[in-house]
Scaffold this active site. Structure first.
Site, short mmCIF file in Angstrom:
data_model
loop_
_atom_site.label_atom_id
_atom_site.label_comp_id
_atom_site.label_asym_id
_atom_site.label_seq_id
_atom_site.Cartn_x
_atom_site.Cartn_y
_atom_site.Cartn_z
N ASP A 1 45.17 37.57 33.91
CA ASP A 1 45.51 37.87 32.51
C ASP A 1 46.79 37.14 32.10
O ASP A 1 47.59 36.73 32.96
CB ASP A 1 45.69 39.38 32.32
CG ASP A 1 44.40 40.13 32.52
OD1 ASP A 1 43.32 39.52 32.40
OD2 ASP A 1 44.47 41.34 32.82
N1 URA Z 1 42.82 42.65 37.17
C1 URA Z 1 43.39 42.75 35.95
O1 URA Z 1 43.27 43.76 35.28
N2 URA Z 1 44.09 41.68 35.49
C2 URA Z 1 44.26 40.55 36.19
O2 URA Z 1 44.92 39.62 35.73
C3 URA Z 1 43.67 40.47 37.47
C4 URA Z 1 42.95 41.54 37.92
#
Ligand code: URA
Length: 230
Positions: free
Chosen positions: A101
């Site tokens: 993310d």
């Molecule tokens: N899970 C999430 O919620 N975000 C990420 O960036 C990676 C795994």
């Protein structure tokens, strides 16, 4: 694809002509003369025929320490992408082996080898991914049991694979998951209405984020790291 068929189609010549090229030792596969072409080649094999290079594309595998505030994508109209962080020839040919993310930090793998990256991203391969998680609310022992049992994700209509949680402090834990569903870690903590305020990926399979890499830095993977996925 078979080496002989590859040469036939690249040079637009008959099977007989290709057999002759082999007999004349005119075909080099990864720099070595080969006498017949029934073996299969990958897109990363170097093929040279009578001094002419028909294919020469190197496989590239990169580990990047993703910083906060950039998009795990190759293009984005608004924000900086992880590709923008690379100063690498042909970086446009790379793709991500598992996204993070916008504000998640840590290990991100990039490659031009689709077969390799699929082994990391497809849930059937069950490659472990380990994260350091910081939360808004206290993490209790209940989480350990619930994550190990799996959590039902209604959108995908599936239950997450058993995951391992080690509580490090009231607001932080290490979590290992064996798949990579959309926002998986945040949704798992969301089951307890606990917001993830910090997320950092430490490892994918046996590939561990190099502690010498500051956020935004990257390096090529070693042969051992590449083979650990193959
Ligand atoms: N899970 C999430 O919620 N975000 C990420 O960036 C990676 C795994």
């Amino acid at each position: 694809m078979r080496l002989d068929r590859f040469i036939e189609s690249k040079l637009a010549v008959s099977a007989q002509s290709v057999r002759e090229l082999f007999l004349q030792r005119q075909v080099l596969l990864n720099g070595i003369a080969v006498s017949e072409g029934r073996g299969r080649i990958s897109e990363f094999c170097r093929v040279e025929v009578a001094g002419r290079i028909l294919q020469s594309r190197e496989a590239v595998y990169i580990m990047l320490h993703k910083p906060q505030g950039c998009v795990s994508a190759t293009k984005d109209a608004k924000n900086k992408t992880v590709i923008d962080l690379l100063d690498f020839p042909q970086k446009e040919n790379l793709h991500l082996a598992g996204r993070l993310d916008f504000n998640t930090t840590g290990l991100l793998l990039l490659t031009n080898d689709g077969k390799w990256s699929r082994k990391i991203t497809q849930p059937t391969h069950k490659i472990p991914k380990t994260y350091l998680v910081q939360t808004k609310e206290v993490i209790t022992e209940d989480y350990v049991r619930v994550f190990a049992e799996g959590i039902y994700f209604g959108f995908e209509d599936l239950t997450t694979l058993p995951a391992e949680l080690t509580i490090l402090s009231p607001y932080s834990a290490r979590l290992t998951i064996y798949e990579g569903r959309y926002h998986q870690v945040k949704r798992m903590f969301g089951f307890f209405n606990n917001e993830v305020v910090g997320l950092h990926r430490l490892s994918m399979g046996k590939i561990i984020l190099d502690t010498n890499l500051a956020a935004g830095e990257y390096r090529l993977l070693t042969a051992e790291e590449i083979d650990s996925i193959k």
